[in-house]
Write an enzyme that holds these catalytic residues in place. Structure first.
Site, PDB file in Angstrom:
ATOM      1  N   TRP A  10      41.979  25.903  38.837  1.00 48.82           N
ATOM      2  CA  TRP A  10      42.090  27.198  38.252  1.00 48.82           C
ATOM      3  C   TRP A  10      41.112  28.102  38.594  1.00 48.82           C
ATOM      4  CZ3 TRP A  10      44.587  27.667  32.701  1.00 48.82           C
ATOM      5  CH2 TRP A  10      45.981  26.974  32.941  1.00 48.82           C
ATOM      6  N   LYS A  11      39.767  27.159  39.022  1.00 51.99           N
ATOM      7  CA  LYS A  11      38.417  27.883  39.310  1.00 51.99           C
ATOM      8  C   LYS A  11      38.072  28.633  38.073  1.00 51.99           C
ATOM      9  CE  LYS A  11      39.544  27.860  44.153  1.00 51.99           C
ATOM     10  NZ  LYS A  11      39.445  28.467  45.380  1.00 51.99           N
ATOM     11  N   HIS A  94      33.411  20.651  45.335  1.00 50.19           N
ATOM     12  CA  HIS A  94      34.246  21.886  45.878  1.00 50.19           C
ATOM     13  C   HIS A  94      33.318  22.772  46.785  1.00 50.19           C
ATOM     14  CE1 HIS A  94      36.725  25.499  46.070  1.00 50.19           C
ATOM     15  NE2 HIS A  94      37.743  24.613  45.952  1.00 50.19           N
ATOM     16  N   GLY A 172      41.506  30.134  49.872  1.00 49.78           N
ATOM     17  CA  GLY A 172      41.493  31.497  49.284  1.00 49.78           C
ATOM     18  C   GLY A 172      41.531  32.758  50.471  1.00 49.78           C
ATOM     19  N   GLY A 233      44.327  26.150  44.858  1.00 47.24           N
ATOM     20  CA  GLY A 233      43.640  27.236  43.927  1.00 47.24           C
ATOM     21  C   GLY A 233      44.631  28.376  43.607  1.00 47.24           C
ATOM     22  N   GLY A 234      44.794  29.451  44.198  1.00 43.19           N
ATOM     23  CA  GLY A 234      45.452  30.600  44.118  1.00 43.19           C
ATOM     24  C   GLY A 234      47.071  30.333  43.535  1.00 43.19           C
TER      25      GLY A 234
HETATM   26  P1  PGA Z   1      43.156  28.028  47.625  1.00 44.43           P
HETATM   27  O1  PGA Z   1      42.048  27.155  46.917  1.00 44.43           O
HETATM   28  O2  PGA Z   1      44.541  27.403  47.512  1.00 44.43           O
HETATM   29  O3  PGA Z   1      43.141  29.432  46.806  1.00 44.43           O
HETATM   30  O4  PGA Z   1      43.156  28.388  48.917  1.00 44.43           O
HETATM   31  C1  PGA Z   1      41.957  26.193  47.316  1.00 44.43           C
HETATM   32  C2  PGA Z   1      40.807  25.260  46.610  1.00 44.43           C
HETATM   33  O5  PGA Z   1      39.879  25.812  46.778  1.00 44.43           O
HETATM   34  O6  PGA Z   1      40.795  24.210  45.958  1.00 44.43           O
END
Ligand code: PGA
Length: 250
Positions: A10-11, A94, A172, A233-234
């Site tokens: 989720w960052k 990361h 991202g 991520g997203g």
């Molecule tokens: P993303 O991120 O799916 O938004 O590209 C992946 C991650 O950073 O683990």
């Protein structure tokens, strides 16, 4: 056969109330999943999510861990602290931490050892930048990052680790490694483990792909023999999207 593992990262997104909404929606959507399911949430959401996922197939993950047990390290959390609130997995190294917070291969290794010794499962991130790929450094770089991260662990400890191959240029950005690129580089990582720790270790370690993985590209990526899952991520920020990635084989 390695069991697939799909983890959401989720960052720095979502507060406890929003986390409750997402996870409550997610629980019934993924309960028949054939993959291990992990959500790596911001620290303020740990206790909310830990309570919600009790007695479900969803596991709680963190996004970083310090290598010391306790002490004067303002702003940091130790592996024991994470364990005490129900965290079972932790993302380490990361690319955003390497890029913005001075994470190095050495500190990745310290964190991995601390996590493993406390009984957490590390999700160790490796991956090349666009420049590194264009100059053909990818294979050497991901092998090196992987081997340094694992240094000092026993074979049995390594078997239990998860590695996430995340090409920095695909994170991202909406750019995705092709199925073949991802498979090939993950094969390189597995070979490095094979050459240093033997076939039974290399065969056991689960290696995810990460970088703009989503419901529309997950099937192709997961059909590749070397790819054992995804770090998302997203697409992990919406229960519907994340559940489609988790249930890629349905
Ligand atoms: P993303 O991120 O799916 O938004 O590209 C992946 C991650 O950073 O683990």
């Amino acid at each position: 056969m390695r069991k697939p593992i799909i983890a959401g990262n989720w960052k720095m997104n979502k507060n406890p109330k929003q986390a409750e909404e997402i996870v409550t929606e997610l629980i019934p959507l993924v309960k028949e999943a054939n993959a291990d399911v992990v959500v790596c949430v911001p620290a303020v959401c740990y206790s909310t999510v830990a309570n919600l996922v009790k007695n479900t197939n969803i596991k709680l993950g963190a996004q970083n861990v310090h290598w010391e047990v306790s002490g004067a390290f303002t702003g940091e959390l130790s592996a024991d602290m994470l364990k005490s609130v129900g965290v079972e997995y932790v993302i380490i190294g990361h690319s955003e931490r390497r890029q913005y917070f001075g994470e190095t291969d050495r500190t990745v290794n310290l964190r991995v050892k601390a996590a493993v010794n406390a009984g957490l499962i590390p999700i160790i991130c490796v991956g090349e930048s666009k420049m590194e790929r264009e100059n053909n450094y990818t294979n050497a770089l991901v092998s090196y990052q992987t081997l340094i991260a694992l240094k000092g662990l026993t074979n049995d400890q390594i078997k239990n680790c998860v590695i996430a191959y995340e090409p920095v240029w695909a994170i991202g950005t909406g750019l995705v490694a092709t199925d073949e690129q991802a498979n090939e580089t993950i094969g390189v990582i597995r070979k490095a483990i094979n050459d240093n720790y033997g076939k039974d270790v290399a065969d056991a370690v689960r290696i995810q792909y990460g970088g703009s993985m989503n419901p529309s590209n997950v099937k192709g990526l997961m059909a590749q023999p070397e790819i054992d899952g995804g770090l998302i991520g997203g697409a992990s920020l919406k229960a519907q999207d994340f559940s489609k990635v988790v249930c890629f084989d349905k």
